[in-house]
Design a protein around this motif. Structure first.
Motif, short mmCIF file in Angstrom:
data_model
loop_
_atom_site.label_atom_id
_atom_site.label_comp_id
_atom_site.label_asym_id
_atom_site.label_seq_id
_atom_site.Cartn_x
_atom_site.Cartn_y
_atom_site.Cartn_z
N GLN A 88 0.83 -1.20 0.00
CA GLN A 88 0.00 0.00 0.00
C GLN A 88 0.86 1.26 0.00
OE1 GLN A 88 -3.74 -0.01 2.12
NE2 GLN A 88 -3.15 1.85 3.20
N THR A 144 -7.81 9.95 -2.97
CA THR A 144 -7.93 8.70 -2.20
C THR A 144 -6.74 8.50 -1.26
OG1 THR A 144 -6.86 7.38 -3.95
CG2 THR A 144 -9.27 7.56 -4.02
N THR A 148 -6.53 6.91 2.74
CA THR A 148 -5.59 5.79 2.80
C THR A 148 -4.55 5.99 3.88
OG1 THR A 148 -5.87 5.36 0.43
CG2 THR A 148 -3.92 4.43 1.47
N THR A 156 -7.67 -2.12 3.51
CA THR A 156 -8.60 -1.61 2.50
C THR A 156 -8.16 -2.03 1.10
OG1 THR A 156 -9.09 0.31 3.88
CG2 THR A 156 -9.68 0.46 1.56
N MET A 157 -6.85 -2.06 0.85
CA MET A 157 -6.36 -2.50 -0.45
C MET A 157 -6.75 -3.95 -0.72
SD MET A 157 -2.48 -2.44 -1.97
CE MET A 157 -2.53 -0.68 -2.24
N TYR A 185 -13.33 6.61 -2.53
CA TYR A 185 -12.97 5.39 -3.26
C TYR A 185 -14.11 4.98 -4.20
CZ TYR A 185 -9.30 4.62 0.29
OH TYR A 185 -8.20 4.74 1.12
#
Length: 226
Positions: A88, A144, A148, A156-157, A185
């Protein structure tokens, strides 16, 4: 109601968008090959064209392949040597740099197309629309990064990867993977799918034309020697 809308936008709409992308692109190539081009405006006004085009295209290509590999590579492939959090952070750094390049170049191209009288006169509605949408999509992509930064563990990824891989493998209920993610997102994903829908009807089709034969073609005789 929200659950139904989430399923419609992220469980059904992706297949509609992909179907339009594939069928529409095939139909255009079959029926309108003369329109299959980028409609370059460089001959009309060359100033700042090269720099803007290079920034935009390099940035977009890095982002495109980054999304393709990042979303569709199963977690098991990189788990032995990379954690989701590391992946990420790499996405934030590389995607952030590429996004800034692309949005600067895209902004320059959009401004040029919308304000230069000669280029504006030769542009279609689709030309103006798609460059503006692409710049908005790039801006959403950069935005985003804000949510993040609040969860750098990669969780989340993994949700986005599970959703994208579920779409490709025709799994049911994939919209549930991203039901609770931030609205930025979701807006970014929805606009990305909408670009798929618009793809066959705009100059974006030139992305599929790689001039491989150019490198092996015979020399062209422009005029005979005296």
């Amino acid at each position: 109601m929200m659950s139904y809308l989430n399923t419609l936008l992220f469980g059904v709409y992706p297949y509609i968008a992909i179907a339009i992308l594939v069928i529409g692109t095939w139909a255009r190539y079959d029926q309108g090959q003369f329109t299959w081009k980028a409609h370059s405006s460089q001959m009309l006004r060359k100033k700042n064209m090269v720099m803007a085009s290079v920034l935009f295209h390099v940035g977009v290509l890095v982002i495109f392949f980054g999304h393709l590999v990042g979303l569709l590579t199963p977690h098991a492939f990189y788990e032995p040597f990379m954690t989701p959090g590391t992946k990420q952070i790499m996405a934030i750094v590389v995607g952030g740099i590429a996004g800034i390049m692309a949005i600067i170049g895209g902004g320059m191209l959009a401004w040029r197309r919308l304000t230069d009288p000669r280029i504006k006169a030769s542009s279609t509605f689709a030309d103006n629309m798609i460059i503006v949408i692409l710049v908005i999509q790039l801006a959403l992509g950069l935005l985003t990064i804000l949510p993040t930064m609040g969860h750098l563990d990669g969780s989340t990824m993994l949700k986005f990867s599970a959703w994208a891989q579920g779409i490709v493998t025709l799994q049911g209920g994939v919209a549930g993977y991203i039901a609770d993610v931030h609205w930025i997102y979701k807006t970014h994903i929805f606009l990305g799918l909408t670009i798929f829908v618009l793809f066959p009807f705009t100059r974006l089709v030139h992305m599929l034309s790689v001039p491989v034969e150019y490198f092996g073609r015979k020399y062209q005789v422009v005029r005979k020697r005296a």
